[in-house]
Design a protein around this motif. Sequence first.
Motif, PDB file in Angstrom:
ATOM      1  N   UNK A 238       0.858  -1.188   0.000  1.00 56.78           N
ATOM      2  CA  UNK A 238       0.000   0.000   0.000  1.00 56.78           C
ATOM      3  C   UNK A 238       0.889   1.232   0.000  1.00 56.78           C
ATOM      4  N   UNK A 239       0.700   2.114  -1.011  1.00 57.41           N
ATOM      5  CA  UNK A 239       1.489   3.334  -1.155  1.00 57.41           C
ATOM      6  C   UNK A 239       0.628   4.532  -0.762  1.00 57.41           C
ATOM      7  N   UNK A 240       1.124   5.333   0.165  1.00 57.06           N
ATOM      8  CA  UNK A 240       0.397   6.514   0.627  1.00 57.06           C
ATOM      9  C   UNK A 240       1.215   7.753   0.318  1.00 57.06           C
ATOM     10  N   UNK A 241       0.638   8.694  -0.434  1.00 56.78           N
ATOM     11  CA  UNK A 241       1.362   9.908  -0.768  1.00 56.78           C
ATOM     12  C   UNK A 241       0.501  10.851  -1.579  1.00 56.78           C
ATOM     13  N   UNK A 242       0.912  12.119  -1.623  1.00 53.00           N
ATOM     14  CA  UNK A 242       0.174  13.122  -2.374  1.00 53.00           C
ATOM     15  C   UNK A 242       0.239  12.839  -3.878  1.00 53.00           C
ATOM     16  N   UNK A 243      -0.701  13.406  -4.588  1.00 58.38           N
ATOM     17  CA  UNK A 243      -0.715  13.254  -6.039  1.00 58.38           C
ATOM     18  C   UNK A 243       0.545  13.858  -6.623  1.00 58.38           C
ATOM     19  N   UNK A 244       1.232  13.096  -7.498  1.00 52.53           N
ATOM     20  CA  UNK A 244       2.431  13.584  -8.146  1.00 52.53           C
ATOM     21  C   UNK A 244       3.721  13.212  -7.458  1.00 52.53           C
ATOM     22  N   UNK A 245       3.655  12.445  -6.360  1.00 46.99           N
ATOM     23  CA  UNK A 245       4.879  12.083  -5.631  1.00 46.99           C
ATOM     24  C   UNK A 245       5.572  10.858  -6.206  1.00 46.99           C
ATOM     25  N   UNK A 246       4.986  10.224  -7.210  1.00 46.53           N
ATOM     26  CA  UNK A 246       5.671   9.114  -7.876  1.00 46.53           C
ATOM     27  C   UNK A 246       5.177   7.744  -7.484  1.00 46.53           C
ATOM     28  N   UNK A 247       3.905   7.610  -7.123  1.00 50.27           N
ATOM     29  CA  UNK A 247       3.385   6.312  -6.682  1.00 50.27           C
ATOM     30  C   UNK A 247       3.378   5.296  -7.824  1.00 50.27           C
ATOM     31  N   UNK A 248       2.978   5.719  -9.027  1.00 50.27           N
ATOM     32  CA  UNK A 248       2.963   4.786 -10.160  1.00 50.27           C
ATOM     33  C   UNK A 248       4.372   4.347 -10.513  1.00 50.27           C
ATOM     34  N   UNK A 249       5.325   5.270 -10.516  1.00 46.96           N
ATOM     35  CA  UNK A 249       6.720   4.923 -10.798  1.00 46.96           C
ATOM     36  C   UNK A 249       7.229   3.914  -9.776  1.00 46.96           C
ATOM     37  N   UNK A 250       6.911   4.132  -8.497  1.00 50.16           N
ATOM     38  CA  UNK A 250       7.370   3.221  -7.450  1.00 50.16           C
ATOM     39  C   UNK A 250       6.770   1.826  -7.642  1.00 50.16           C
ATOM     40  N   UNK A 251       5.476   1.770  -7.991  1.00 49.49           N
ATOM     41  CA  UNK A 251       4.835   0.471  -8.215  1.00 49.49           C
ATOM     42  C   UNK A 251       5.473  -0.258  -9.394  1.00 49.49           C
ATOM     43  N   UNK A 252       5.784   0.466 -10.470  1.00 50.79           N
ATOM     44  CA  UNK A 252       6.445  -0.170 -11.618  1.00 50.79           C
ATOM     45  C   UNK A 252       7.803  -0.726 -11.222  1.00 50.79           C
ATOM     46  N   UNK A 253       8.558   0.030 -10.414  1.00 55.88           N
ATOM     47  CA  UNK A 253       9.875  -0.423  -9.990  1.00 55.88           C
ATOM     48  C   UNK A 253       9.774  -1.717  -9.182  1.00 55.88           C
ATOM     49  N   UNK A 254       8.810  -1.794  -8.276  1.00 63.35           N
ATOM     50  CA  UNK A 254       8.634  -3.004  -7.473  1.00 63.35           C
ATOM     51  C   UNK A 254       8.306  -4.191  -8.365  1.00 63.35           C
ATOM     52  N   UNK A 255       7.403  -3.981  -9.323  1.00 59.34           N
ATOM     53  CA  UNK A 255       7.043  -5.059 -10.247  1.00 59.34           C
ATOM     54  C   UNK A 255       8.239  -5.485 -11.085  1.00 59.34           C
ATOM     55  N   UNK A 256       8.952  -4.513 -11.658  1.00 57.84           N
ATOM     56  CA  UNK A 256      10.067  -4.834 -12.552  1.00 57.84           C
ATOM     57  C   UNK A 256      11.168  -5.584 -11.806  1.00 57.84           C
TER      58      UNK A 256
END
Length: 552
Positions: A238-256
């Motif tokens: 579960x990622x908690x953060x303001x819009x634009x802080x890079x949540x999608x990028x972080x999720x992609x990194x974990x998957x990759x």
Amino acid sequence: MLMAARQGGTRMKSRQREDGGHEETRTDSPGGPSVEKTSAFVIPEELLSDDPPREEAPPTLHTRIARNVSGKPLGIEGAPAPYREPKALRVQREGTGDLIVPLYPDRSYVFGRAPGSTVVFPHDAVSRQHGRLSFREDQRWVYRDLNSRNHSYLGRSDVEIEGDVRRHFQQISASSDQIVEAGDLILLGNDGRSRLVLLEEVPQGLVAGPRPRHAGSPATARLERSIVVCARHQLPVFLLGKSGTGKTFLAREIHHRGGLGGNFVVLNCGRLPQDSVALHSELLGHVKDSFTGARISRVGKFYSANGGTLFLDEVETLPRLAQDFLIDVLEGSGSSAPFGAPADYREPPPRFRLISASKVPLQQTGLRPDLTQRLAAGDFILLPTLEERREDIPNLVEDFLHRLAVEQRYEAELTSDAIAYLQQVDWPGQIRELEATVKAVVAREVAQRASEGFEHGRAVITLEAVKTYLVQRQLGFGGPVEAPVQVPRVAPEPKVALNEPPSSVRKRPADLTEQDLRGALEKHQGNKTRAAMELGIAPNTLKARMKALGIR
């Protein structure tokens, strides 16, 4: 006669019929990890084994949906060859080294001479908007020629051809989808020097070698450690953060980094359809001709993520009906059949790694309690704001400039005082706003140089250019021009403890009244981005709600 092949982690077999043709069957392991016990969603090892299956099973619906429909040559003895999904592109352009572009199903990729293209080809043989690559709802990557002047051509990358390769390639029809797969080669234009090679895997070292780095912030070091840990297990995150802080990028990194063989599938919870049939089709798919407009079978988001990662973006906006669908899939209860499936549909529910992201803590989302328990069954990552990690801005700017250089062919640099200024101003849109600013000031400077006859050479972005753009941007938003915040930095906002009751329960978007919206907009002087943050919703959700309530 039986022939086995891998397809999406599932054992596919071809059986010879009495009429001489072939049909595919799929055998699923009778076992597999318990979803209830593990909270991790992976394909059982039995399905990845090269050993022949012990028994045969009748064809399933998703086997029929996933059959090869690309018109490629048939496999051994006429059996349809399994679709080889590409995971990356190798871009070959004249005058520069190869560029590797990872492919994500939630994105489309435009190629051409126009600066706004995903990858810019500067050669005159390529049209401004030459072609587009996208992921279709039947889980096929398709290339569409955008009525280019010199056309696009399709062939194979593993065949060596001397002379004009176009004579051995197929010309792609304009404005129609051409299914492509790993190993295909697409020529843009008529000179043979602008090429796209579709790759089955993402090579290591995506783009040109290591670049010098400035010292990063402690917050970034903590994020990196969290990525390393999450990539080594398959529990929900579960990622908690303001819009634009890079949540999608972080999720992609974990998957990759986790090495899962399946897709990384983004489900934007705030944009799901409200109609029950459309929602069913979006999440679980549909059968061809099951309703008006269903011209091809569709593989839903849940099945597209099978064996990979499902990323729930803006999970706090997930509609109640979609929550019910998701719980049924996670628990293996209820029906996970595509819309229009036959009554005897018996395919197992999809298994995937679950990553979710929100701007508000779980207790404030209003989601079903049993769903929040699912989302909270693994790791939590609290993303810092850009104000908490100003030391990272030089590195971020460097990354943005590097990407502009390799994709857009923009050669630019920012002066040291311009970068120092970027470290001092406020960024309500966080990293997304910083990136948009860097792209904008570079594009403006390159355009200005071209208008003065300087089309080549490195553009130098000065402090004055940065200030001018930010002032215009601030005026465009309708707010006063603010002086930059000076370091030392403001103290970070206190983190919300997930086990403490919220001080006030955030309203769901559909429950926000006209008074709520007008109050937030007046408080922030009409700034929709800040008003949306005040209300705990996405800016697009705010705009949609304003339109529904007649607020201009």
